[in-house]
Scaffold this motif. Structure first.
Motif, PDB file in Angstrom:
ATOM      1  N   LEU A   1       0.829  -1.201   0.000  1.00 38.58           N
ATOM      2  CA  LEU A   1       0.000   0.000   0.000  1.00 38.58           C
ATOM      3  C   LEU A   1       0.869   1.259   0.000  1.00 38.58           C
ATOM      4  O   LEU A   1       0.618   2.207  -0.761  1.00 38.58           O
ATOM      5  N   LEU A   2       1.901   1.277   0.839  1.00 37.39           N
ATOM      6  CA  LEU A   2       2.766   2.463   0.931  1.00 37.39           C
ATOM      7  C   LEU A   2       3.574   2.652  -0.352  1.00 37.39           C
ATOM      8  O   LEU A   2       3.806   3.786  -0.784  1.00 37.39           O
ATOM      9  N   ALA A   3       3.983   1.537  -0.989  1.00 37.08           N
ATOM     10  CA  ALA A   3       4.693   1.644  -2.264  1.00 37.08           C
ATOM     11  C   ALA A   3       3.761   2.182  -3.344  1.00 37.08           C
ATOM     12  O   ALA A   3       4.174   2.973  -4.201  1.00 37.08           O
ATOM     13  N   THR A   4       2.497   1.764  -3.306  1.00 39.58           N
ATOM     14  CA  THR A   4       1.522   2.276  -4.265  1.00 39.58           C
ATOM     15  C   THR A   4       1.301   3.759  -4.049  1.00 39.58           C
ATOM     16  O   THR A   4       1.207   4.542  -5.008  1.00 39.58           O
ATOM     17  N   ALA A   5       1.221   4.173  -2.789  1.00 39.31           N
ATOM     18  CA  ALA A   5       1.059   5.596  -2.477  1.00 39.31           C
ATOM     19  C   ALA A   5       2.237   6.400  -3.032  1.00 39.31           C
ATOM     20  O   ALA A   5       2.051   7.481  -3.609  1.00 39.31           O
ATOM     21  N   ALA A   6       3.444   5.885  -2.869  1.00 37.33           N
ATOM     22  CA  ALA A   6       4.617   6.580  -3.412  1.00 37.33           C
ATOM     23  C   ALA A   6       4.563   6.637  -4.932  1.00 37.33           C
ATOM     24  O   ALA A   6       4.919   7.646  -5.547  1.00 37.33           O
ATOM     25  N   ASP A   7       4.066   5.543  -5.531  1.00 37.77           N
ATOM     26  CA  ASP A   7       3.989   5.461  -6.995  1.00 37.77           C
ATOM     27  C   ASP A   7       3.039   6.509  -7.572  1.00 37.77           C
ATOM     28  O   ASP A   7       3.221   6.967  -8.701  1.00 37.77           O
TER      29      ASP A   7
ATOM     30  N   GLY B   1       2.605   9.457  -6.281  1.00 37.59           N
ATOM     31  CA  GLY B   1       3.070  10.787  -5.907  1.00 37.59           C
ATOM     32  C   GLY B   1       2.708  11.245  -4.515  1.00 37.59           C
ATOM     33  O   GLY B   1       2.709  12.449  -4.236  1.00 37.59           O
ATOM     34  N   MET B   2       2.421  10.288  -3.605  1.00 40.71           N
ATOM     35  CA  MET B   2       2.006  10.666  -2.261  1.00 40.71           C
ATOM     36  C   MET B   2       3.065  10.421  -1.191  1.00 40.71           C
ATOM     37  O   MET B   2       2.762  10.478   0.009  1.00 40.71           O
ATOM     38  N   ALA B   3       4.299  10.177  -1.597  1.00 44.67           N
ATOM     39  CA  ALA B   3       5.343   9.866  -0.613  1.00 44.67           C
ATOM     40  C   ALA B   3       5.474  10.964   0.434  1.00 44.67           C
ATOM     41  O   ALA B   3       5.672  10.676   1.624  1.00 44.67           O
ATOM     42  N   ASP B   4       5.364  12.215   0.011  1.00 40.00           N
ATOM     43  CA  ASP B   4       5.524  13.331   0.955  1.00 40.00           C
ATOM     44  C   ASP B   4       4.280  13.551   1.814  1.00 40.00           C
ATOM     45  O   ASP B   4       4.300  14.377   2.734  1.00 40.00           O
ATOM     46  N   GLU B   5       3.203  12.831   1.500  1.00 41.07           N
ATOM     47  CA  GLU B   5       1.973  12.996   2.274  1.00 41.07           C
ATOM     48  C   GLU B   5       1.777  11.895   3.312  1.00 41.07           C
ATOM     49  O   GLU B   5       0.759  11.838   3.984  1.00 41.07           O
TER      50      GLU B   5
ATOM     51  N   MET C   1      -7.412   9.164   5.315  1.00 42.28           N
ATOM     52  CA  MET C   1      -7.430   7.963   4.485  1.00 42.28           C
ATOM     53  C   MET C   1      -7.987   8.220   3.087  1.00 42.28           C
ATOM     54  O   MET C   1      -7.510   7.651   2.104  1.00 42.28           O
ATOM     55  N   ASN C   2      -9.008   9.059   2.994  1.00 43.72           N
ATOM     56  CA  ASN C   2      -9.652   9.225   1.699  1.00 43.72           C
ATOM     57  C   ASN C   2      -8.742   9.899   0.684  1.00 43.72           C
ATOM     58  O   ASN C   2      -8.963   9.775  -0.527  1.00 43.72           O
ATOM     59  N   SER C   3      -7.710  10.624   1.141  1.00 41.45           N
ATOM     60  CA  SER C   3      -6.818  11.288   0.188  1.00 41.45           C
ATOM     61  C   SER C   3      -6.107  10.264  -0.689  1.00 41.45           C
ATOM     62  O   SER C   3      -5.881  10.500  -1.880  1.00 41.45           O
ATOM     63  N   TYR C   4      -5.774   9.108  -0.105  1.00 37.20           N
ATOM     64  CA  TYR C   4      -5.141   8.028  -0.873  1.00 37.20           C
ATOM     65  C   TYR C   4      -6.134   7.424  -1.862  1.00 37.20           C
ATOM     66  O   TYR C   4      -5.816   7.242  -3.052  1.00 37.20           O
TER      67      TYR C   4
ATOM     68  N   LEU D   1      -6.079  -3.507   4.965  1.00 35.33           N
ATOM     69  CA  LEU D   1      -5.865  -2.708   3.752  1.00 35.33           C
ATOM     70  C   LEU D   1      -4.726  -3.248   2.898  1.00 35.33           C
ATOM     71  O   LEU D   1      -4.767  -3.154   1.672  1.00 35.33           O
ATOM     72  N   GLU D   2      -3.705  -3.805   3.531  1.00 40.84           N
ATOM     73  CA  GLU D   2      -2.572  -4.343   2.771  1.00 40.84           C
ATOM     74  C   GLU D   2      -3.000  -5.552   1.948  1.00 40.84           C
ATOM     75  O   GLU D   2      -2.710  -5.635   0.750  1.00 40.84           O
ATOM     76  N   SER D   3      -3.696  -6.498   2.563  1.00 43.55           N
ATOM     77  CA  SER D   3      -4.158  -7.676   1.828  1.00 43.55           C
ATOM     78  C   SER D   3      -5.108  -7.286   0.704  1.00 43.55           C
ATOM     79  O   SER D   3      -5.053  -7.852  -0.395  1.00 43.55           O
ATOM     80  N   ALA D   4      -5.986  -6.319   0.981  1.00 41.18           N
ATOM     81  CA  ALA D   4      -6.905  -5.860  -0.052  1.00 41.18           C
ATOM     82  C   ALA D   4      -6.141  -5.284  -1.240  1.00 41.18           C
ATOM     83  O   ALA D   4      -6.458  -5.558  -2.404  1.00 41.18           O
TER      84      ALA D   4
END
Length: 445
Positions: free
Chosen positions: A65-71, A73-77, A204-207, A419-422
């Protein structure tokens, strides 16, 4: 209307599948029954409070999930938060350092010296938990032979049963060890062992909103049938106005609760239909509480509430400790969770009754807190719970899903719900389509 792929379900699993497909150049459309995408990843804002209305944990073990967020453009968030785990015993909060749980357990006054010595019996579970992540979850099936309560009664003292095994299950999954599997406990240990807590700065909804930004979505779209035909997939759904649509696509990802999937995919084989019907779509209440003053002398990020301390409250998140900016200066924000069985029993009660009952429980755990309530909002949502034996059959279920061509299944029914498994299950469904000849023109993207 024709799309390359229709994704049924706009929660974290469906959005992960849609993002993976869209990134490969596939034309995707998401059909979501609710009034907005995100599923359990919802956030509201009021008077300076940023309130997560459903899921409220993001441990650093959510690597996909965190890698997807970085992908996207949300790494700084993604912001770090505190991880102090509190447990209530006899009216006293005992804090544990979430970054160093084992040493904290050895030092804490929560447990007697005898119970601490007995912790050696739990150490093998830390090793077994390595099999309880998404990829290796079928291996944990060997431990899926009894409930957590049955296992802990046969191996642990009553003190460790109450203040370790049962309390962790209640606090993290909002369910009882009387119904949860020992393998569920291992999955929780896998998620939180050695983890830190982080948050999305704007909730959470921002992601979820960022994931959905580049794909077509239809909200209020109630899908009634997904059927494969000779040239693709036919998806039948009803829009917000009650108008029925029949759409055709090359393929479909169904990322809905297990029992919903069994109902809307008529071509599913009998064994998988029976398997999915075993996944209980549980009912849960959360109470978001805004306070004019933060509870004094409370350092916990998340407070676990054992059964001995309260019959149905299971945990209290101090959101103002979880991440900066969640509440105005000096004000407090709490998320109160309760047991799934209590939620089911009171599901038909009105919100005022639920609010008063949950605030009453909060007052028992944190006396004086309810004197400073600015708002207390009841949230109703659903959580999937498995039965003992589910993980023993999970390998066969995944194997059969791997043989599907045009209709791929994803969602919480693929592993222990989180959330990770999903996220992983959605991505895996998308990758199976991309590697097939059905979408072969996109496979190299």
């Amino acid at each position: 209307m024709t799309d390359d792929v229709v994704v049924v379900g706009g929660g974290p699993s469906g959005l992960a599948a849609a993002h993976r497909l869209s990134r490969a150049g596939v034309a995707v459309r998401v059909l979501e029954a609710a009034d907005r995408v995100g599923g359990k990843m919802r956030t509201s804002r009021r008077d300076g409070f940023v309130v997560d209305q459903g899921a409220f944990f993001v441990p650093t073990t959510y690597r996909t999930l965190l890698a997807t967020a970085a992908d996207i453009g949300m790494a700084d968030e993604i912001v770090p938060g505190g991880f102090i785990l509190g447990i209530v015993r006899d009216g006293v909060i005992h804090d544990l350092d979430g970054d160093h749980l084992v040493p904290s357990l050895l030092r804490t006054r929560l447990l007697s010296t005898r119970a601490k010595v007995e912790l050696v019996k739990v150490l093998p579970e830390l090793i077994r938990a390595r099999r309880a992540g998404y990829e290796r979850m079928p291996e944990a099936g060997r431990y899926d032979t009894e409930t957590l309560s049955a296992w802990s009664r046969s191996r642990l003292s009553s003190e460790l049963q109450e203040y370790l095994a049962e309390t962790v299950m209640r606090g993290i999954a909002a369910t009882s060890g009387d119904t949860a599997s020992r393998a569920d406990f291992l999955a929780i240990v896998a998620l939180f062992g050695g983890a830190k807590l982080v948050s999305f700065r704007d909730g959470m909804n921002s992601y979820a909103d960022r994931l959905a930004r580049d794909v077509k979505t239809e909200v209020g779209a109630e899908v009634t049938s997904v059927e494969a035909d000779g040239s693709g997939v036919t998806v039948t759904w009803t829009d917000q106005g009650g108008l029925e649509h029949v759409d055709h696509a090359a393929a479909c990802v169904v990322a809905t609760p297990g029992q919903t999937t069994a109902r809307i995919v008529p071509g599913l084989d009998a064994w998988r239909r029976s398997f999915l019907d075993r996944v209980r779509n549980g009912k849960l209440f959360l109470l978001n509480v805004g306070l004019s003053r933060r509870p004094r002398d409370v350092k916990s990020t998340y407070l676990l509430v054992p059964r001995a301390s309260h019959p149905f409250l299971t945990g209290i998140m101090f959101d103002h400790h979880k991440a900066p900016g969640r509440a105005p200066a000096d004000k407090g924000l709490l998320t109160v969770a309760v047991l799934d069985s209590w939620s089911a029993e009171h599901w038909d009660d009105d919100d005022d009754q639920i609010r008063q009952a949950m605030l009453g429980g909060l007052e028992q755990i944190l006396p004086g807190t309810t004197d400073h309530v600015e708002f207390a909002d009841v949230r109703r949502w659903r959580e999937e719970y498995t039965t003992v034996g589910f993980y023993r059959d999970l390998a066969r279920f995944r194997q059969l899903c791997g043989q599907d061509r045009r209709i791929q299944l994803a969602g919480d029914s693929q592993a222990f719900q989180n959330l990770e498994s999903a996220t992983i299950s959605g991505q895996r469904a998308a990758e199976r389509l991309l590697s097939s000849h059905i979408l072969s023109q996109y496979a190299a993207s």
